[in-house]
Design a protein around this motif. Structure first.
Motif, PDB file in Angstrom:
ATOM      1  N   THR A  50       0.843  -1.199   0.000  1.00  0.00           N
ATOM      2  CA  THR A  50       0.000   0.000   0.000  1.00  0.00           C
ATOM      3  C   THR A  50       0.876   1.246   0.000  1.00  0.00           C
ATOM      4  O   THR A  50       1.974   1.245   0.544  1.00  0.00           O
ATOM      5  CB  THR A  50      -0.926   0.034   1.226  1.00  0.00           C
ATOM      6  OG1 THR A  50      -0.110   0.032   2.411  1.00  0.00           O
ATOM      7  CG2 THR A  50      -1.853  -1.163   1.232  1.00  0.00           C
ATOM      8  N   PHE A  51       0.380   2.300  -0.615  1.00  0.00           N
ATOM      9  CA  PHE A  51       1.102   3.568  -0.674  1.00  0.00           C
ATOM     10  C   PHE A  51       0.185   4.637  -0.087  1.00  0.00           C
ATOM     11  O   PHE A  51      -0.642   5.231  -0.785  1.00  0.00           O
ATOM     12  CB  PHE A  51       1.472   3.898  -2.128  1.00  0.00           C
ATOM     13  CG  PHE A  51       2.338   2.846  -2.782  1.00  0.00           C
ATOM     14  CD1 PHE A  51       3.697   2.825  -2.548  1.00  0.00           C
ATOM     15  CD2 PHE A  51       1.780   1.878  -3.601  1.00  0.00           C
ATOM     16  CE1 PHE A  51       4.506   1.868  -3.146  1.00  0.00           C
ATOM     17  CE2 PHE A  51       2.575   0.924  -4.200  1.00  0.00           C
ATOM     18  CZ  PHE A  51       3.941   0.905  -3.969  1.00  0.00           C
ATOM     19  N   GLN A  68      10.732   6.876  -2.312  1.00  0.00           N
ATOM     20  CA  GLN A  68      10.231   7.411  -1.052  1.00  0.00           C
ATOM     21  C   GLN A  68      11.338   7.856  -0.101  1.00  0.00           C
ATOM     22  O   GLN A  68      11.057   8.507   0.910  1.00  0.00           O
ATOM     23  CB  GLN A  68       9.334   6.373  -0.378  1.00  0.00           C
ATOM     24  CG  GLN A  68       8.109   6.038  -1.221  1.00  0.00           C
ATOM     25  CD  GLN A  68       7.164   5.068  -0.538  1.00  0.00           C
ATOM     26  OE1 GLN A  68       6.988   5.098   0.670  1.00  0.00           O
ATOM     27  NE2 GLN A  68       6.559   4.193  -1.320  1.00  0.00           N
ATOM     28  N   GLU A  83       2.391  12.258 -10.463  1.00  0.00           N
ATOM     29  CA  GLU A  83       2.213  11.237  -9.434  1.00  0.00           C
ATOM     30  C   GLU A  83       3.283  11.423  -8.360  1.00  0.00           C
ATOM     31  O   GLU A  83       4.454  11.634  -8.674  1.00  0.00           O
ATOM     32  CB  GLU A  83       2.345   9.838 -10.026  1.00  0.00           C
ATOM     33  CG  GLU A  83       1.307   9.479 -11.069  1.00  0.00           C
ATOM     34  CD  GLU A  83       1.500   8.053 -11.573  1.00  0.00           C
ATOM     35  OE1 GLU A  83       1.401   7.112 -10.757  1.00  0.00           O
ATOM     36  OE2 GLU A  83       1.766   7.898 -12.778  1.00  0.00           O
ATOM     37  N   LYS A  86       4.520   7.234  -4.566  1.00  0.00           N
ATOM     38  CA  LYS A  86       4.635   5.803  -4.875  1.00  0.00           C
ATOM     39  C   LYS A  86       6.095   5.401  -5.068  1.00  0.00           C
ATOM     40  O   LYS A  86       6.541   4.375  -4.568  1.00  0.00           O
ATOM     41  CB  LYS A  86       3.847   5.459  -6.140  1.00  0.00           C
ATOM     42  CG  LYS A  86       3.921   3.962  -6.500  1.00  0.00           C
ATOM     43  CD  LYS A  86       3.309   3.665  -7.873  1.00  0.00           C
ATOM     44  CE  LYS A  86       1.810   3.701  -7.818  1.00  0.00           C
ATOM     45  NZ  LYS A  86       1.213   3.234  -9.105  1.00  0.00           N
ATOM     46  N   TYR A 110       0.383   8.114  -1.683  1.00  0.00           N
ATOM     47  CA  TYR A 110       0.273   8.205  -3.144  1.00  0.00           C
ATOM     48  C   TYR A 110      -0.806   9.212  -3.530  1.00  0.00           C
ATOM     49  O   TYR A 110      -1.938   9.142  -3.066  1.00  0.00           O
ATOM     50  CB  TYR A 110      -0.064   6.836  -3.727  1.00  0.00           C
ATOM     51  CG  TYR A 110      -0.267   6.847  -5.230  1.00  0.00           C
ATOM     52  CD1 TYR A 110       0.776   7.206  -6.076  1.00  0.00           C
ATOM     53  CD2 TYR A 110      -1.492   6.496  -5.788  1.00  0.00           C
ATOM     54  CE1 TYR A 110       0.606   7.220  -7.452  1.00  0.00           C
ATOM     55  CE2 TYR A 110      -1.675   6.498  -7.166  1.00  0.00           C
ATOM     56  CZ  TYR A 110      -0.626   6.862  -7.994  1.00  0.00           C
ATOM     57  OH  TYR A 110      -0.799   6.882  -9.353  1.00  0.00           O
TER      58      TYR A 110
END
Length: 419
Positions: free
Chosen positions: A6-7, A31, A25, A28, A10
């Protein structure tokens, strides 16, 4: 057990720019960087990551920023043409693009910061109608803006073409082939930050109006978009130890040494100027090194700042330059041709104490340079190489091949002459 990754951070931001969709974006990928984004413009995709060191770099008197624009051949479905089939050193166009992105970004950092900052723009997919260098500039501005790196942005950029007297923002590949100009404009919300231009002899008014059209489009579409992204997900900016010169130290040097530095600078011969300045620099260090044992670099910065102060006052108060010329006077100019035997052409141009020797070679079409890049240009028939050897400024350094500055200056000369 399989787990779905999971992000939580995001986010996707979308807008339209010059009639094409622009999507950003974040959260994601990459990081661990201070700031990063993936920017899609049409089918062009560029990833940008910004990192900064936690501590200042010791012993430097400049802001250590590096900008790298990396072209990947897979972005256009090509395999590198070298024997190793591996991506090699950056192409000349990639180096020039790195410089174009660097120029509007650098002045908006605090010049007293000494933390290393690195910006890496990686071209991952190319749509020929959406220039990746423009996407990289936009991505760099977004990545710095949302990072915790102190910066007075954002900026943004666009390309401006002109066809039949009409200005085209971010022209397509076919439009670029028939455009009378190729102008890149970068700006903040209030002012133009950088211009890179080439054109087929257009008027001053046409160029000015093109620049303003680009600035208006940036201000209308992109700057508010980037500010919105920053407001929603931007990190608080970190603090850093400022390397601004000590005011009391500068004032002490200024009060005692201004007249001596004025005398040293007041000559049209650079060698004489340096000869006069050296004993003054030695005297300043002898007086202040013990008082400021850990600030030798700052003392040098104060000496340089004093020279700038004197030159600025001459310009503004007396309308004269450092070598005694008036504001409307040029240095002596001279030109010679045919200096070298056997070569196809040679010339020497002199302006004051600056000299350039140019040698021309003519060759058949088979001598064209083969290009291994991500755009449609596969060969190059006119090559303008510019070299700036250390001896030209009286320095003693080994030759290491052309740097980014030399490649950039050669490209500027080529761009002016090629039309």
């Amino acid at each position: 057990m399989n787990r779905l990754m999971t992000f939580d951070k995001y986010r996707v931001f979308e807008t339209e720019f010059a009639g094409r969709p622009l999507k950003v974006e974040t959260g994601k990928m990459t990081q661990l960087a201070n700031g990063a984004c993936l920017v899609h413009y049409g089918d062009t995709t560029v990833h940008v990551a910004v990192t900064a060191s936690e501590k200042p770099r010791e012993g430097v008197d400049f802001f250590p920023l590096s900008v790298d624009y990396e072209e990947k051949m897979y972005a256009v479905g090509k395999i590198p043409g070298s024997y190793l089939k591996r991506e090699g050193r950056p192409s000349e166009k990639a180096i020039l693009t790195s410089r174009v992105i660097d120029r509007p970004i650098r002045p908006l950092f605090d010049k007293s910061m000494r933390n290393d900052v690195s910006i890496v723009c990686t071209v991952m997919s190319v749509d020929p109608d959406c220039q990746p260098e423009i996407v990289a500039m936009i991505g760099a501005s977004i990545a710095i803006s949302i990072s915790d790196v102190p910066w007075n942005g954002p900026i943004s950029g666009c390309s401006v073409g002109m066809i039949d007297g009409e200005y085209i923002i971010n022209p397509t590949e076919e439009q670029r082939k028939v455009s009378q100009m190729a102008t890149t404009v970068a700006s903040t919300s209030t002012r133009i930050a950088m211009i890179e231009a080439g054109a087929n002899c257009v008027s001053d008014d046409d160029m000015y109006n093109a620049i303003m059209a680009g600035h208006e489009e940036i201000n209308k579409s992109l700057i508010p978009f980037i500010k919105q992204i920053q407001a929603e997900i931007g990190k608080p900016k970190f603090s850093f130890p400022s390397m601004e010169v000590d005011h009391d130290l500068f004032e002490a040097i200024q009060n005692k040494y201004t007249e001596q530095v004025k005398f040293a600078l007041d000559t049209d011969d650079k060698n004489v100027r340096e000869e006069r300045l050296q004993p003054i620099k030695d005297a300043i260090h002898a007086e202040f090194d013990e008082q400021y044992p850990d600030k030798a670099a700052m003392i040098d910065e104060c000496i340089y700042k004093l020279q700038k102060f004197i030159v600025r006052r001459w310009l503004l108060d007396e309308q004269k330059r450092v070598d005694g010329r008036g504001m409307d006077e040029m240095r002596p100019l001279a030109a010679e041709v045919g200096l070298l035997p056997r070569v196809h052409g040679s010339g020497l141009f002199t302006r004051g104490q600056t000299q350039v020797m140019t040698i021309t070679t003519l060759g058949p079409v088979s001598d064209s340079q083969k290009l291994d890049g991500i755009d449609e240009e596969e060969t190059k028939r006119y090559m303008h190489h510019y070299n700036f050897p250390a001896y030209s400024v009286g320095e003693t350094k080994a030759s290491r091949g052309p740097g980014r500055r030399e490649i950039g200056h050669g490209a500027l000369a080529q761009r002016a002459l090629e039309p």
